[in-house]
Design a protein around this motif. Structure first.
Motif, PDB file in Angstrom:
ATOM      1  N   LEU A 236       0.822  -1.228   0.000  1.00 17.04           N
ATOM      2  CA  LEU A 236       0.000   0.000   0.000  1.00 17.04           C
ATOM      3  C   LEU A 236       0.849   1.269   0.000  1.00 17.04           C
ATOM      4  N   GLN A 237       2.168   1.123   0.069  1.00 12.05           N
ATOM      5  CA  GLN A 237       3.042   2.317  -0.006  1.00 12.05           C
ATOM      6  C   GLN A 237       3.496   2.589  -1.437  1.00 12.05           C
ATOM      7  N   GLN A 238       3.129   1.718  -2.379  1.00  7.66           N
ATOM      8  CA  GLN A 238       3.558   1.890  -3.770  1.00  7.66           C
ATOM      9  C   GLN A 238       2.660   2.910  -4.485  1.00  7.66           C
ATOM     10  N   ASP A 239       3.226   3.617  -5.465  1.00 11.29           N
ATOM     11  CA  ASP A 239       2.396   4.527  -6.262  1.00 11.29           C
ATOM     12  C   ASP A 239       1.380   3.744  -7.082  1.00 11.29           C
ATOM     13  N   VAL A 240       1.800   2.561  -7.526  1.00 11.48           N
ATOM     14  CA  VAL A 240       0.954   1.766  -8.425  1.00 11.48           C
ATOM     15  C   VAL A 240       0.515   0.487  -7.712  1.00 11.48           C
ATOM     16  N   PRO A 241      -0.796   0.226  -7.638  1.00 10.66           N
ATOM     17  CA  PRO A 241      -1.251  -1.012  -6.994  1.00 10.66           C
ATOM     18  C   PRO A 241      -0.986  -2.215  -7.884  1.00 10.66           C
ATOM     19  N   GLY A 242      -1.037  -3.415  -7.298  1.00 13.11           N
ATOM     20  CA  GLY A 242      -0.789  -4.615  -8.109  1.00 13.11           C
ATOM     21  C   GLY A 242      -1.011  -5.880  -7.311  1.00 13.11           C
ATOM     22  N   ASP A 243      -0.605  -6.996  -7.905  1.00 16.39           N
ATOM     23  CA  ASP A 243      -0.723  -8.305  -7.259  1.00 16.39           C
ATOM     24  C   ASP A 243       0.687  -8.808  -6.965  1.00 16.39           C
ATOM     25  N   PHE A 244       0.871  -9.352  -5.779  1.00 14.05           N
ATOM     26  CA  PHE A 244       2.211  -9.774  -5.359  1.00 14.05           C
ATOM     27  C   PHE A 244       2.173 -11.124  -4.659  1.00 14.05           C
ATOM     28  N   VAL A 245       2.997 -12.053  -5.113  1.00  8.53           N
ATOM     29  CA  VAL A 245       3.221 -13.298  -4.378  1.00  8.53           C
ATOM     30  C   VAL A 245       4.166 -12.999  -3.216  1.00  8.53           C
ATOM     31  N   VAL A 246       3.821 -13.529  -2.039  1.00 12.88           N
ATOM     32  CA  VAL A 246       4.688 -13.397  -0.864  1.00 12.88           C
ATOM     33  C   VAL A 246       4.972 -14.813  -0.357  1.00 12.88           C
ATOM     34  N   ALA A 247       6.223 -15.221  -0.414  1.00 15.54           N
ATOM     35  CA  ALA A 247       6.602 -16.605  -0.121  1.00 15.54           C
ATOM     36  C   ALA A 247       8.077 -16.644   0.224  1.00 15.54           C
ATOM     37  N   THR A 248       8.527 -17.783   0.773  1.00 14.85           N
ATOM     38  CA  THR A 248       9.956 -17.911   1.109  1.00 14.85           C
ATOM     39  C   THR A 248      10.763 -18.549  -0.007  1.00 14.85           C
ATOM     40  N   GLY A 249      10.077 -19.317  -0.906  1.00 13.58           N
ATOM     41  CA  GLY A 249      10.800 -20.040  -1.944  1.00 13.58           C
ATOM     42  C   GLY A 249      11.358 -21.376  -1.474  1.00 13.58           C
ATOM     43  N   ARG A 250      10.909 -21.834  -0.313  1.00 12.02           N
ATOM     44  CA  ARG A 250      11.336 -23.138   0.200  1.00 12.02           C
ATOM     45  C   ARG A 250      10.101 -23.909   0.658  1.00 12.02           C
ATOM     46  N   ALA A 251       9.979 -25.161   0.226  1.00 15.84           N
ATOM     47  CA  ALA A 251       8.840 -25.979   0.668  1.00 15.84           C
ATOM     48  C   ALA A 251       9.325 -27.049   1.633  1.00 15.84           C
ATOM     49  N   ALA A 252       8.464 -27.378   2.584  1.00 15.96           N
ATOM     50  CA  ALA A 252       8.756 -28.460   3.529  1.00 15.96           C
ATOM     51  C   ALA A 252       7.461 -29.238   3.746  1.00 15.96           C
ATOM     52  N   SER A 253       7.597 -30.488   4.179  1.00 14.92           N
ATOM     53  CA  SER A 253       6.402 -31.308   4.394  1.00 14.92           C
ATOM     54  C   SER A 253       5.913 -31.163   5.836  1.00 14.92           C
ATOM     55  N   VAL A 254       4.687 -31.639   6.056  1.00 11.14           N
ATOM     56  CA  VAL A 254       4.153 -31.675   7.422  1.00 11.14           C
ATOM     57  C   VAL A 254       5.075 -32.535   8.290  1.00 11.14           C
ATOM     58  N   ALA A 255       5.565 -33.627   7.733  1.00  9.95           N
ATOM     59  CA  ALA A 255       6.491 -34.492   8.487  1.00  9.95           C
ATOM     60  C   ALA A 255       7.769 -33.730   8.852  1.00  9.95           C
ATOM     61  N   ASP A 256       8.271 -32.880   7.944  1.00  6.66           N
ATOM     62  CA  ASP A 256       9.468 -32.078   8.246  1.00  6.66           C
ATOM     63  C   ASP A 256       9.219 -31.167   9.450  1.00  6.66           C
ATOM     64  N   VAL A 257       8.020 -30.538   9.468  1.00  7.92           N
ATOM     65  CA  VAL A 257       7.697 -29.650  10.598  1.00  7.92           C
ATOM     66  C   VAL A 257       7.669 -30.462  11.898  1.00  7.92           C
ATOM     67  N   CYS A 258       7.090 -31.663  11.827  1.00  2.00           N
ATOM     68  CA  CYS A 258       7.060 -32.537  13.018  1.00  2.00           C
ATOM     69  C   CYS A 258       8.483 -32.835  13.486  1.00  2.00           C
ATOM     70  N   ARG A 259       9.360 -33.147  12.536  1.00  4.37           N
ATOM     71  CA  ARG A 259      10.741 -33.493  12.886  1.00  4.37           C
ATOM     72  C   ARG A 259      11.417 -32.327  13.620  1.00  4.37           C
ATOM     73  N   ILE A 260      11.212 -31.105  13.106  1.00  5.75           N
ATOM     74  CA  ILE A 260      11.838 -29.927  13.746  1.00  5.75           C
ATOM     75  C   ILE A 260      11.264 -29.730  15.153  1.00  5.75           C
TER      76      ILE A 260
END
Ligand code: NDP
Ligand code: GDP
Length: 325
Positions: A236-260
């Motif tokens: 909302l601070q940009q002069d021009v509105p738009g659509d933006f993907v917000v992500a880390t670029g890394r995927a992990a599984s539910v099992a990975d989260v359990c392991r951590i």
């Protein structure tokens, strides 16, 4: 003159973090909250961040056009963040019509209020990576076609396109943030990361023995809500509105989260996890992985918190809660 922001969904996870961020920037923050017979619990997330007394809460519901028009007119916000939604995918299969009304049509109510009474206000719509559903590309960006797999995702897709449509039709400064999953100690207990960290803490403290989960193979691109609300504000601070993907670029599984999470407290997940069909969905989103190049290049946004740091923060917060039971 200080800026004023209106946040719908202020009692939710992102609402709390966004309110804290905006207050820290000197904004006056008005939050739309549903009237509840248990109002004393409604602000628990804002309280945990120490900002409950700094926001002005007003009664309203985004399915009620008249209350939304009145609020936008009375408070004249410079920025409006529409975070309110029936946000749980699993529940959307059993409450599809409510989900459509809140998560879909509710967006049009907000946009109509902006168009009619405050067309200069900047508008943020909380869109979702769930819109990619059965993914049409291995890494999803703003140009990847959508294929929603739940009533929630279908409703979010409507909300996304109506935001684009009002931008193109009426020249509104309306942006859509296509946010991938983001979590925190304030995440609802029904979402899988928090269910895991809360379960791990309770098992560690001897309050339960097993953790019942559904599809352990599902993969998500998980980030931290504190990082992601910054991206909302930047849009909302940009002069021009738009659509933006917000992500880390890394995927992990539910099992990975359990392991951590189990690993952090010195437990073996295999001793405690029980798979339970009641947590499977009629149609699953197997994997999501986002490309946030546009957010980095245009907004200057990059995530700061890793998955491991976030899960450890969540387990530690849940250990404190479990210790106080
Ligand atoms: P939460 O479920 O934590 O918060 C949802 C908020 O919406 C709550 O404040 C809830 O109020 C409010 N709400 C629900 N129905 C209505 C209604 N009819 N009128 C007014 N308010 C209502 O969600 P998050 O904070 O995690 O997410 C924020 C937004 O971002 C949501 O739109 C979500 O769908 C979207 N999103 C979230 C992602 C994530 O990973 N967290 C990913 C992508 C998008 P109450 O407290 O009364 O229930
Ligand atoms: P979603 O991506 O918005 O649906 O976020 P959730 O945290 O609800 O679910 C993420 C993934 O975890 C989905 O693929 C679920 O099927 C999977 N999952 C596996 N077990 C569970 C569980 O017990 N609860 C939830 N909520 N999700 C689970």
């Amino acid at each position: 003159m200080g800026r004023r922001a209106l946040i719908t969904g202020i009692t939710g996870q992102d609402g709390a973090y966004l309110a804290a961020l905006l207050l820290g920037q000197g904004y006056e923050v008005v939050g739309l909250a549903r009237r509840s017979s248990s109002a004393e619990f409604a602000c628990h997330r804002l309280e945990r961040l120490g900002v409950a007394s700094d926001v002005k809460l007003v009664d309203g519901d985004i399915v009620d056009l008249s209350s939304v028009v009145r609020l936008v007119g009375e408070h004249g916000p410079d920025e409006i963040y529409n975070l309110a939604a029936q946000s749980f995918v699993h529940a959307s299969f059993t409450q599809p019509i409510l989900t459509g009304q809140v998560t879909g049509i509710g967006v049009t109510n907000l946009l109509e209020a902006v168009r009619i009474v405050n067309p200069k206000a900047r508008f943020y719509q909380a869109s979702s990576s769930e819109m990619y559903g059965r993914v049409q590309a291995p890494i999803q960006s703003e140009t990847t076609p959508f294929y929603p797999r739940s009533p929630y995702a279908v409703a979010k897709l409507y909300g996304h396109w109506i935001t684009v449509n009002y931008r193109e039709s009426f020249g509104l400064h309306a942006s859509s943030g296509i946010l991938f999953n983001h979590e925190s100690p304030l995440r609802g207990l029904e979402f899988v990361t928090r269910k895991i960290t809360n379960g791990v803490a309770r098992i560690k403290k001897g309050l339960q023995r097993e953790l019942r989960l559904g599809n352990l193979a599902a993969r998500r691109d998980w980030g931290h809500a504190r990082d992601y609300v910054r991206a909302m504000w930047l849009m909302l601070q940009q002069d021009v509105p738009g659509d933006f993907v917000v992500a880390t670029g890394r995927a992990a599984s539910v099992a990975d989260v359990c392991r951590i999470a189990f690993g952090h407290v010195g437990l073996d997940m295999n001793d405690h996890i029980v798979t339970d069909a009641q947590y499977l969905r009629p149609a699953e989103v197997d994997t999501l992985l986002g490309d946030a190049t546009k957010a980095r290049d245009v907004l200057g946004w990059t995530p700061q918190i890793t998955l491991e740091e976030m899960i450890v923060e969540m387990v530690e917060a849940d250990l404190k809660i479990a210790a106080s039971v």
